[in-house]
Design a protein around this motif. Structure first.
Motif, PDB file in Angstrom:
ATOM      1  N   SER A 187     108.802 102.300  71.876  1.00 56.26           N
ATOM      2  CA  SER A 187     107.369 102.346  71.575  1.00 56.26           C
ATOM      3  C   SER A 187     107.076 102.038  70.104  1.00 56.26           C
ATOM      4  O   SER A 187     105.923 101.811  69.739  1.00 56.26           O
ATOM      5  CB  SER A 187     106.804 103.726  71.932  1.00 56.26           C
ATOM      6  N   LYS A 188     108.102 101.999  69.265  1.00 59.89           N
ATOM      7  CA  LYS A 188     107.937 101.698  67.842  1.00 59.89           C
ATOM      8  C   LYS A 188     108.229 100.225  67.534  1.00 59.89           C
ATOM      9  O   LYS A 188     108.339  99.843  66.373  1.00 59.89           O
ATOM     10  CB  LYS A 188     108.858 102.592  67.004  1.00 59.89           C
ATOM     11  N   GLY A 189     108.367  99.426  68.580  1.00 59.75           N
ATOM     12  CA  GLY A 189     108.634  98.006  68.370  1.00 59.75           C
ATOM     13  C   GLY A 189     110.094  97.705  68.094  1.00 59.75           C
ATOM     14  O   GLY A 189     110.410  96.785  67.340  1.00 59.75           O
ATOM     15  N   VAL A 190     110.996  98.468  68.713  1.00 58.60           N
ATOM     16  CA  VAL A 190     112.435  98.268  68.542  1.00 58.60           C
ATOM     17  C   VAL A 190     113.038  97.773  69.855  1.00 58.60           C
ATOM     18  O   VAL A 190     112.739  98.312  70.930  1.00 58.60           O
ATOM     19  CB  VAL A 190     113.133  99.573  68.110  1.00 58.60           C
ATOM     20  N   GLN A 191     113.866  96.759  69.770  1.00 55.19           N
ATOM     21  CA  GLN A 191     114.553  96.211  70.934  1.00 55.19           C
ATOM     22  C   GLN A 191     116.061  96.271  70.717  1.00 55.19           C
ATOM     23  O   GLN A 191     116.570  95.811  69.698  1.00 55.19           O
ATOM     24  CB  GLN A 191     114.142  94.754  71.176  1.00 55.19           C
ATOM     25  N   PHE A 192     116.774  96.852  71.641  1.00 51.06           N
ATOM     26  CA  PHE A 192     118.236  96.876  71.595  1.00 51.06           C
ATOM     27  C   PHE A 192     118.790  95.715  72.409  1.00 51.06           C
ATOM     28  O   PHE A 192     118.266  95.382  73.477  1.00 51.06           O
ATOM     29  CB  PHE A 192     118.772  98.193  72.161  1.00 51.06           C
ATOM     30  N   VAL A 193     119.878  95.117  71.910  1.00 54.69           N
ATOM     31  CA  VAL A 193     120.589  94.050  72.623  1.00 54.69           C
ATOM     32  C   VAL A 193     122.082  94.276  72.414  1.00 54.69           C
ATOM     33  O   VAL A 193     122.540  94.499  71.290  1.00 54.69           O
ATOM     34  CB  VAL A 193     120.208  92.652  72.093  1.00 54.69           C
ATOM     35  N   GLY A 194     122.842  94.215  73.485  1.00 50.63           N
ATOM     36  CA  GLY A 194     124.290  94.314  73.366  1.00 50.63           C
ATOM     37  C   GLY A 194     124.928  92.941  73.382  1.00 50.63           C
ATOM     38  O   GLY A 194     124.357  91.971  73.885  1.00 50.63           O
ATOM     39  N   ILE A 195     126.128  92.858  72.808  1.00 51.64           N
ATOM     40  CA  ILE A 195     126.985  91.684  72.975  1.00 51.64           C
ATOM     41  C   ILE A 195     128.300  92.205  73.530  1.00 51.64           C
ATOM     42  O   ILE A 195     129.087  92.834  72.827  1.00 51.64           O
ATOM     43  CB  ILE A 195     127.226  90.928  71.651  1.00 51.64           C
ATOM     44  N   ASN A 196     128.509  91.962  74.818  1.00 55.03           N
ATOM     45  CA  ASN A 196     129.732  92.408  75.467  1.00 55.03           C
ATOM     46  C   ASN A 196     130.820  91.368  75.261  1.00 55.03           C
ATOM     47  O   ASN A 196     130.633  90.195  75.556  1.00 55.03           O
ATOM     48  CB  ASN A 196     129.478  92.622  76.965  1.00 55.03           C
ATOM     49  N   THR A 197     131.976  91.813  74.744  1.00 54.79           N
ATOM     50  CA  THR A 197     133.028  90.860  74.433  1.00 54.79           C
ATOM     51  C   THR A 197     134.380  91.347  74.928  1.00 54.79           C
ATOM     52  O   THR A 197     134.619  92.550  75.055  1.00 54.79           O
ATOM     53  CB  THR A 197     133.085  90.583  72.913  1.00 54.79           C
ATOM     54  N   ARG A 198     135.257  90.378  75.234  1.00 53.19           N
ATOM     55  CA  ARG A 198     136.644  90.597  75.648  1.00 53.19           C
ATOM     56  C   ARG A 198     136.787  91.237  77.022  1.00 53.19           C
ATOM     57  O   ARG A 198     137.879  91.617  77.403  1.00 53.19           O
ATOM     58  CB  ARG A 198     137.422  91.403  74.596  1.00 53.19           C
ATOM     59  N   ASP A 199     135.701  91.390  77.759  1.00 48.62           N
ATOM     60  CA  ASP A 199     135.805  91.788  79.158  1.00 48.62           C
ATOM     61  C   ASP A 199     136.045  90.526  79.982  1.00 48.62           C
ATOM     62  O   ASP A 199     135.292  89.551  79.858  1.00 48.62           O
ATOM     63  CB  ASP A 199     134.528  92.491  79.638  1.00 48.62           C
ATOM     64  N   THR A 200     137.062  90.531  80.830  1.00 45.89           N
ATOM     65  CA  THR A 200     137.425  89.314  81.559  1.00 45.89           C
ATOM     66  C   THR A 200     136.470  88.990  82.697  1.00 45.89           C
ATOM     67  O   THR A 200     136.491  87.888  83.235  1.00 45.89           O
ATOM     68  CB  THR A 200     138.855  89.427  82.115  1.00 45.89           C
ATOM     69  N   SER A 201     135.634  89.945  83.090  1.00 42.26           N
ATOM     70  CA  SER A 201     134.575  89.692  84.060  1.00 42.26           C
ATOM     71  C   SER A 201     133.410  90.608  83.728  1.00 42.26           C
ATOM     72  O   SER A 201     133.545  91.546  82.932  1.00 42.26           O
ATOM     73  CB  SER A 201     135.059  89.932  85.496  1.00 42.26           C
TER      74      SER A 201
END
Length: 213
Positions: free
Chosen positions: A124-138
């Motif tokens: 509600s404060k104008g914050v967006q979370f984004v993940g970067i998933n790495t090294r998972d083979t699927s």
């Protein structure tokens, strides 16, 4: 003999040379990713200094850049772990928290609940979370990880670490797994840490950027 008079090269030699160049390029990218993984999944990270860089290394493990010294984040776009397309640049105007993680990473599991909670509270404060998933083979373990920790924000799927290599050296770039970056409303990197974060530490990193006008 002039260049125009040179005998034509055998097609097999040309193909072999092209393959060799391709292998060299792939090896270089693989070495860069391997260097990143040397600091992967530890309880802390290697922090840059403030000598010839554009940021200040904090004693608490949180590195920051003043508003006049921030670098624009690179292109962070692609397919998410649930098969959708995402471009972080579309969130310009919001403060964006970028968290690099893997389902195989113990410190990532330790911080996941805090990220899920703060993401919901700060939306509600104008914050967006984004993940970067790495090294998972699927994507299967990554999806299960998010379900287990109640994470509802999107994560880009980056198994080979290609997105991480887009960050310029000497800037607030991710150098460990987990890593967390805070992007200001103009898409510039305002803060970084190379360690897992508690809810309190995440707020310490995020709140000053949210407060900026």
């Amino acid at each position: 003999m002039t260049a125009a008079c040179r005998a034509p090269q055998h097609p097999n030699r040309i193909v072999s040379r092209r393959r060799s160049r391709r292998r060299t390029a792939l090896a270089g990218a693989g070495a860069a990713v391997a260097a990143l993984l040397l600091t992967a999944c530890g309880s802390g990270g290697v922090s840059g200094g403030s000598g010839n860089t554009n940021f200040v290394a904090g004693k608490d493990g949180i590195d920051t850049a003043g508003e006049g010294d921030r670098q624009t984040a690179p292109d962070l776009s692609g397919r998410t772990i649930d098969g959708k397309q995402l471009d972080v640049a579309d969130y310009k105007g919001k403060v964006v928290v970028v968290n690099v993680w893997g389902s195989w990473c113990s410190p990532c599991r330790a911080e996941a609940d805090s990220f899920a909670k703060v993401a919901k509270e700060s939306a509600s404060k104008g914050v967006q979370f984004v993940g970067i998933n790495t090294r998972d083979t699927s994507t299967t373990p990554a999806v299960e990880f998010e379900k287990a920790h109640g994470i509802t924000y999107p994560s880009l799927y980056d198994p080979a670490g290609r997105l991480l290599l887009r960050f310029r050296k000497g800037t607030l770039n991710p150098q460990a797994i987990p890593s967390t970056l805070i992007l200001d409303r103009d898409g510039r990197i305002a803060a970084r840490t190379l360690q897992p974060l508690s809810e309190e530490k995440l707020h310490e990193m995020l709140d000053p950027v949210v407060a900026e006008k």
